[in-house]
Design an enzyme around this catalytic site. Structure first.
Site, mmCIF file in Angstrom:
data_model
loop_
_atom_site.group_PDB
_atom_site.id
_atom_site.type_symbol
_atom_site.label_atom_id
_atom_site.label_comp_id
_atom_site.label_asym_id
_atom_site.label_seq_id
_atom_site.Cartn_x
_atom_site.Cartn_y
_atom_site.Cartn_z
ATOM 1 N N GLY A 115 39.029 34.608 48.437
ATOM 2 C CA GLY A 115 38.866 34.735 46.993
ATOM 3 C C GLY A 115 37.435 35.107 46.645
ATOM 4 O O GLY A 115 36.533 35.059 47.484
ATOM 5 N N CYS A 116 37.222 35.474 45.385
ATOM 6 C CA CYS A 116 35.877 35.919 44.995
ATOM 7 C C CYS A 116 34.872 34.773 45.003
ATOM 8 O O CYS A 116 33.735 34.931 45.443
ATOM 9 C CB CYS A 116 35.911 36.621 43.641
ATOM 10 S SG CYS A 116 36.602 35.649 42.301
#
Lengths: 324, 324, 324, 324
Positions: free
Chosen positions: B130-131
């Protein structure tokens, strides 16, 4: 084989964008950078995201006498500063001047690359158009060439992101005063007017005496939209068709059915043009969108450099716009 | 020779950025795009600035049965949607899942490409981080690997641009309500927490039980900054040194002396890490910056695809960040 | 009957907001304004939307010798400038110093108006808290007063809109460089730290030696959010309850169940506080939101002026926040 | 004595701003609020910064049958919804319709309050002008009244902040797609055109057949700027003088020498007008600035309500704009 490239004005927005494009260009090698505000620092200090191969390049104070051997020099200096700065650059160094001092000056080609590429090829001195003219003239050229509008009766309502005002204006364009604010400025007396009038006249053969130009600062970083109100009896479809023919085979121009948005062009060398006409009202609305730092400055400059270096004009400029 | 590439989830921000990167990748050819909201339209309608060669590609409704022959598929689907959607994709199609469903799932490599490239090479199924984890773990990994901080006592204060919330959230993240607004959300229960805790434990060998994660929405489009407050007796210089050694030779990681800014990374696959420590207070502050759509999504995904396709990992990812 | 009010530092953001609030205050009359950058110009030139009754007031160069008769003077000068500037103001002029020079200085009340109103009433010299302390201390005070958190172990991750950096920083905080950018700065050494540590110690009776403060610039004009990570065994509900009791009857404090957003406060003197705790992890997250120019500067200053003038403290401050 | 006030459409931006203004109005008491998206919730949930006295008011589902006794009702409903919604409101309830359905409708006064206050006083049904017409017509009225421009030859290039598009458009106007983007829309066919044409004709006595209207969405929350290109032989000074005479004694109109900026008006009921003319080119540029939620919606609505209730028209509207 790489061509040796220099940039003067690296501290400004136009020079910085030229750095980014040169860094990604397969036939260019950046070997020299000069800048007023950043002389003495490493390129990597100024641009923390610069390619590792460029990070150690030390930014110089501009001095044409100590210039290393260069094939191409990009100049991005404030209006009034480049004429003198570039006068003593050796003739064998090709120059693309992103600044405003050499537009329609004897000995310099006017680098409206998508309209007049043949006037640029083979030259060694090119004056890059301003960001407003890039957006404006790209959209108007097909209409003027086909006599679909009157050249003497054009109103240009132009909107630019704030990087268009340059970094020097930090004091004036502070964040808190500029954000959430829309500001008209330079009504009827903007420095880009003569360049636009001259080009309109060359494209049409008529006088541009009635030209009206009203620029506005918009709270965004990049992007120019010019909305132009013209007199003419063409239909929307005739205008779109004229543009499609005029720009057939041109890589960087997109003729679109719907009104273009500035963000379509961000980070690219693209220009978008569209039209909405009402023959009954003798009205043609032309719209042009560019990234003021792309087609409006460094992108067009690299395209011009490609043309004068005999490279395919799209070299190093294929990147799609950044969205969102 | 080009590899045949597909993207599912092209209507979202991550899928769109994957399109941009694939379009500029010298060994990838985009031959298939699927999207919920945009099925039936041309890619050029959805992305007016897409390369002319891609503009006519028609976006499909996702259906693994009618999938054309592909070498690589990028999936960028909402949490919960990709597990089922990807289950019937033929084994010979390599998949990089940008979405969240396959992180730390049996049979899928966890694609933290700059930390564990050797665990990704040779695999055919990669789950992209994920970011938030991309920003967080990249900064923490060197400290955890060298035992400079306690794994069980980490506070992550994370800030993301609004594209990190996805396009689906249009109603919630309308411009007028989000602009000029800073919004904490998902305190202590964000979907990215387990992935971060697991990775911290694998890197350190210790428990991450005390992990605190507080994300905030910032009024900007792109960018993630994670500011992490850790317990440890290292000095700032020791932390920087650990990171420089850990990432020696890694192309996409920049270890910086000064605190990193989100805009340094915009449009690129770079991650910036820095540290500020005070041994007397038993304190190490770690900072990580990524573009949530670059290293935080599509950039890292292309890097992972390069790794599993046996290409140099930087292929197609050399572009410098867009500034300003 | 109106009190005669002056403002010094009218060119800055804090002074400008003080002008707006004084203009709308039923018991205050602005009779004097001084400013470095704008001396000689009419107030209406500087603030085109100023009330017509104030437009003709000419901004003076600051000089305490030529000061007209005043009841109250608001000073909003850069750090380091107000100590000397205010030393020769006659004793009978009440002063609220929005700048930082007189916080916790002998003879000056510390104007944390919602926490210690009784220490302000009857005084003639008040030092307004900084914008970060306003957000931080308002949220922490009830927890410290009830011993729900350890005073020596507080991590403050603070985020401010760019007007918090002042107008003087125009060069540094230009629009194009600041927009779409999130910037950590002043880690562990921000000028507001001593003021926060001292207040924490006075509220708790313990040492604040372990205080960590990390401010961040957020691309928005106004607003401060402080997210604080504290050690304590209280539940979320206990924290909320402590705050509701502590601030019972206080007009400007809103205790909210959900995490507060900066825009809730824009243009007002409100402060929002909320909490999220996890006793098993010995964790209390406290959140405070203010408008850095409202409760963080001019709003609080007017509240303090009301207190020292014997007016109801809400006078002239009833306006609801501007949304969106 | 307070008048009992209701608002229908409280979930939208216009209704929310009406709430803010009514809350600060000394002669109005908000006793009823209705909204589609927020029915059943407390006003304080919807507007965390609402005055404490209003926080407990429960938002109703609109139903004219169960309407409590009201003196004034503000309606802020989407185009097409208010005609039916308001048909059954009792005659004794005065209505100001901020929405578009009743403009130039039989039985309704057109509420261009600064131009025609005498046509509004004594009425019980007022249709508030749209935000674009408010900016446009305020600037044009003095020129048309004095025959300084041709009514049949006006080009309006209008720019609005995104709250002007309403909250319903959340999907279309999501933050990431709208930020850093400038978008022309509704060229030549915007819903506000007939209202502007009719008013131009009434002011001038001539035909507005050639009216051109091109609106643009600007990435900011509030603010409208209309730049108008007209045919006429007046000088700049004659235009300014005409406006100063036309608006002599009008509290909310500011005639300025320099081009007005949208932020000058934020949060207020002010309108700014200015002009730049070039008689040799038969050109008059007129500019008008309003806050689209102030003079462009709720501010003007409160002014109209004051007029029809026999109150001084500035009551509750004295607040200076919020800057920055």
């Amino acid at each position: 084989m790489s061509l040796r490239v220099g940039i003067v004005g690296i501290s400004g927005f136009g020079g910085g964008e030229a750095m980014r494009l040169v860094a990604g260009h397969p036939s260019f090698e950046l070997v020299y950078a000069a800048g007023e505000g950043s002389a003495g620092s490493r390129l990597g200090d100024r641009f923390p995201g610069a390619p590792a191969t460029l990070a150690e390049l030390v930014i110089q104070k501009w001095d044409p006498v100590t210039l290393p051997k260069l094939d191409v020099l990009f100049a991005s200096l404030p209006t009034g500063a480049s004429a003198e700065a570039l006068a003593r650059v050796p003739k064998e160094v090709k120059i693309v001047d992103i600044g405003g001092d050499h537009r329609y000056v004897e000995g310099w080609a006017y680098g409206l690359a998508d309209v007049w590429p043949d006037r640029i090829e083979g030259r060694t001195r090119v004056a890059n158009p301003g960001c407003f003219p890039a957006a404006t003239l790209t959209a108007l050229a097909p209409l003027l060439a086909d006599n679909l509008i009157e050249p003497g009766n054009i109103v240009i309502d132009a909107k630019t992101g704030i990087s268009g005002a340059g970094r020097g204006g930090g004091g004036t364009f502070g964040y808190a005063d500029s954000n959430e604010n829309l500001v008209p400025y330079g009504l009827l007396k903007h420095v880009h007017m003569p360049e636009m009038a001259t080009t309109i006249e060359r494209l049409s053969g008529g006088s541009a005496a009635g030209l009206v130009f009203a620029p506005h600062l918009v709270p965004m970083t990049r992007g120019v939209l010019a909305t132009m109100y013209c007199r003419g009896r063409a239909t929307t479809e005739q205008c779109l068709d004229a543009a499609r023919r005029f720009y057939a085979g041109r890589a960087f121009i997109r003729v679109t059915d719907r009104p273009p948005q500035t963000k379509w062009a961000t980070g690219s060398n693209l220009a978008f043009v569209s039209y909405a006409a009402d023959p009954e009202r003798n009205l043609v609305i032309a719209m042009g969108v560019v990234d003021n730092l792309g087609k409006g400055a460094a992108g067009q400059a690299v395209q011009n450099a490609n043309l004068i270096c005999g490279l395919p004009e799209t070299t190093g400029l294929e990147g799609a716009p950044v969205w969102p």
